[in-house]
Design an enzyme around this catalytic site. Structure first.
Site, mmCIF file in Angstrom:
data_model
loop_
_atom_site.group_PDB
_atom_site.id
_atom_site.type_symbol
_atom_site.label_atom_id
_atom_site.label_comp_id
_atom_site.label_asym_id
_atom_site.label_seq_id
_atom_site.Cartn_x
_atom_site.Cartn_y
_atom_site.Cartn_z
ATOM 1 N N GLU B 50 0.865 -1.176 0.000
ATOM 2 C CA GLU B 50 0.000 0.000 0.000
ATOM 3 C C GLU B 50 0.897 1.220 0.000
ATOM 4 O O GLU B 50 1.823 1.309 0.797
ATOM 5 C CB GLU B 50 -0.877 0.038 1.257
ATOM 6 C CG GLU B 50 -2.063 -0.889 1.202
ATOM 7 C CD GLU B 50 -2.914 -0.778 2.470
ATOM 8 O OE1 GLU B 50 -3.770 -1.655 2.649
ATOM 9 O OE2 GLU B 50 -2.707 0.152 3.261
ATOM 10 N N ASP B 61 -6.228 9.574 9.877
ATOM 11 C CA ASP B 61 -4.913 9.108 10.300
ATOM 12 C C ASP B 61 -4.466 9.759 11.594
ATOM 13 O O ASP B 61 -4.823 10.898 11.898
ATOM 14 C CB ASP B 61 -3.880 9.418 9.207
ATOM 15 C CG ASP B 61 -4.019 8.459 8.038
ATOM 16 O OD1 ASP B 61 -3.800 7.255 8.256
ATOM 17 O OD2 ASP B 61 -4.382 8.907 6.939
#
Lengths: 406, 276
Positions: B50, B61
């Site tokens: 990824e 995040d």
């Protein structure tokens, strides 16, 4: 509550997926999606429940002090020598701004949904203070996210929130202003999904917030309509309001959207000047983008990175704008203009000197446009300015930039 | 349609083990270092890659990945550079599946159709876009599928009941199960809860299931490898990058060895776990 919209109305949006034309929507992480859908369902039910509105109206009257006056600013009118100017006095509401209208509605919804904890983002601290206030009134835990830079420039409001029992959490990412506070509030929500209600302060965020906050702020425009009809026997010619996220403007404008003879003017913060790039004028200097749950105009670079906005007013210092404003702007129903930091400061001074009212620096942007517009209009023209908040919170900022000792 | 993801998960199943999915931020701390890290990942034991597309406002995040995005942006990383780095990787590795992960606005600005086409040409196999739920993803899913890319859907602990079917409808490639309610790099998942959730999801789909968020240590990865088809480690690797920078943010000697060493340890732990 509001009158039934006409056919071909500007007031029927959003669609069932929360879209205003190409704007709006629900661009949130999957963790939040079920919460957003729950909220939408709860809001739909509350909105159709007369008991909800009865309690809301009673709180607006007895707790917030509504209706707010529509004040004829005679000395300001005389000084400018043009249109007759009225001020919609949202600054006189409990907590000192229009934000309380929305917070009272959302806290009732939070209680209906069985939530025990509310979180909010704040820029100028007006929404944070209003959220802390209703959380205290309804006995809920309250956490406010505020950029560290805004905490420094709006210190009185930080103190107010803490006195009201809220926890104010400083946000140290990005430019440490409103956008960063909203990122952090979303992170809290995604972490505390079961018990937390996110009380968004503007007509921004994922559906249903833009429509819900609008519905809860429409009381501003509905009262204005009754008040001006009672006093002048006709509708105003021009409505003027500042826009950051755009809630005070949408609350004033929305009940007038289907009155084609009423001009609607949204004033964005031009900061140090549009040409400097240091501004917060999303509709004027941005492009369509996706941030904080919806598609709307956004200040961004050519690679889609969000640009840091700049405004002397912490409440307008935001790179986006509510999606319904974007839609109405594209349709040409609202006119968008800008005012710089300097112009807002001048308006701040003029209103204090002529009317004995110190406006919030946010509202001073709307006034700045009126200083320019009113002299160019005939004396019989009627202009209503949304005085969305009071200026006490801004005294430090004004003292610092004008060099006047407090 | 890109076939690398399917082939890789089929191979893992044949080997009787779960795959290690690694996440790194493109351009962190600079594009040259990132390019070398990316090239070294398969040999170190990463089974699926990824690659994070830097964004100024990564709402899902935690601070570790947000700072990684910040470093990449400060180094001047553009979306076109991310695609160029993938193309460079593909010249040497044609079998390791690679998905781009990030937020929608940079793609929106680039233009979803042009982006999907350019990403496919670069050798990308799939996209994971955090703030594009099924209700809004047609504007990217349609051009992505037309270009032959999988738009990987996310499932979370809040995806329950009828919503599960909604998310699975049109899902492609594999599924990314977010193991906690929270942001990346925060608390560790509860294994029992993840196991229950995966069992429920498997009743409705045959797509491979990767599990991510909050997985740092080889032992944790091994525990998840017993129940998932893929184990995603992100923040722990990005933190290792951050720990090997000098005072001015430049890579210190040993950065690549440290990151790839961490990947090796995770891969070894996962490979010890045999699955039925």
């Amino acid at each position: 509550m509001t009158a039934t919209p006409r056919p071909n109305s500007y007031r029927t949006g959003p669609d069932e997926r929360g879209h205003f034309g190409i704007y709006g929507g629900r661009y949130v992480a999957e963790t939040l999606m079920p919460l957003v859908l729950d909220l939408e369902r709860a809001w739909r039910e509350a909105r159709a429940d007369p008991a909800f509105w009865a309690e809301y109206r009673a709180l607006l009257a007895d707790y917030a002090g509504r209706p707010s006056p529509l004040y004829p600013a005679e000395r300001l009118t005389a000084e400018l020598g043009g249109a007759r100017i009225y001020l919609k006095r949202e600054d006189l509401n409990h907590t000192g701004s229009h934000k309380i209208n929305n917070c009272l509605g959302q806290i009732l919804l939070a209680r209906r949904m069985g939530k025990r904890r509310v979180i909010a983002e704040t820029g100028a601290g007006q929404h944070g203070v209003a959220t802390a206030t209703v959380a205290a009134r309804f006995g809920m835990e309250c956490v406010i996210y505020m950029g560290e830079r805004d905490m420094a420039r709006q210190r009185p409001n930080v103190f107010r929130m803490r006195l009201l029992g809220a926890q104010v959490r400083p946000v140290r990412t990005g430019a440490r202003t409103l956008k960063d506070a909203m990122n952090e509030a979303l992170r809290d929500w995604v972490t505390n999904v079961r018990d937390t209600f996110y009380l968004i302060g503007s007509v921004a965020g994922p559906h249903p917030y833009p429509a819900m906050v609008r519905d809860l702020q429409c009381v501003i425009g509905e009262e204005t309509r009754e008040q001006i009809l009672a006093r002048e026997g006709r509708l105003p010619d021009v409505l003027v309001a500042c826009v950051g996220g755009g809630s005070n403007a949408m609350g004033l404008f929305h009940p007038f959207l289907d009155e084609p003879e009423v001009r609607l003017v949204a004033v964005e913060a031009a900061g140090e000047g549009l040409e400097t790039g240091r501004h917060a004028a999303a509709l004027t200097g941005g492009a369509p983008g996706v941030l904080h749950g919806s598609r709307s105009y956004l200040l961004q670079d050519e690679d889609g990175q969000v640009r840091e906005p700049h405004s002397i007013s912490a409440g307008l210092d935001y790179p986006g704008i509510g999606p319904e404003h974007a839609w109405l702007r594209d349709l040409g129903r609202i006119q968008v203009v800008t005012a710089t930091d300097r112009e807002a400061l001048r308006a701040f001074e003029v209103l204090g000197r002529t009317e004995g009212i110190l406006p919030a620096l946010e509202s001073a942007h709307a006034l700045a446009h009126v200083l320019d517009l009113a002299p160019r209009l005939p004396r019989e023209a009627l202009v209503v300015v949304n005085l969305s908040g009071r200026g006490d919170k801004d005294l430090d900022t004004v003292a610092r930039v004008t060099g006047v000792e407090p | 349609m890109s076939d690398r993801i399917r082939r890789r998960f089929a191979a893992l199943r044949a080997e009787g083990r779960a795959g290690l999915v690694t996440f790194l931020v493109a351009g962190d701390p600079d594009m040259a270092t990132f390019g070398r890290l990316l090239a070294g990942l398969p040999e170190a034991g990463a089974d699926l890659l990824e690659v994070g597309m830097p964004f100024s406002d990564p709402m899902a995040d935690g601070p570790t990945i947000e700072e990684g995005y910040g470093r990449a942006l400060a180094a001047g990383t553009r979306l076109a550079d991310v695609l160029a780095a993938v193309a460079d990787f593909r010249r040497r590795d044609t079998s390791t599946p690679l998905v781009l992960m990030g937020y929608y606005n940079p793609i929106h600005r680039y233009g979803p159709e042009r982006f999907a086409a350019d990403a496919r040409v670069a050798g990308v196999d799939g996209l994971i876009v955090v703030d594009l739920p099924p209700e809004e993803d047609a504007e990217l899913r349609v051009p992505a599928e037309a270009a032959g890319l999988h738009l990987v859907r996310l499932l979370t602990p809040t995806t329950r009941g009828g919503r599960l079917a909604r998310v699975l409808e049109g899902a492609s490639g594999f599924l990314y199960y977010v193991s906690i309610t929270g942001i990346t790099g925060s608390r560790a998942p509860d294994l029992g809860e993840v196991e229950t959730a995966l069992a429920e999801i498997r009743r409705h789909t045959d797509l491979p299931l990767a599990v991510g968020f909050g997985i740092r240590e080889p032992a944790q990865a091994a525990a998840l490898a017993r129940i998932a088809d893929g184990v995603v480690v992100g923040s722990a690797l990005v933190r290792t990058v951050a720990e090997h920078l000098d005072g001015r943010g430049r890579p210190r000697a040993g950065l690549e060895a440290a990151v790839l060493g961490r990947v090796r340890a995770l891969a070894a732990a996962i490979r010890e776990v045999r699955r039925g």
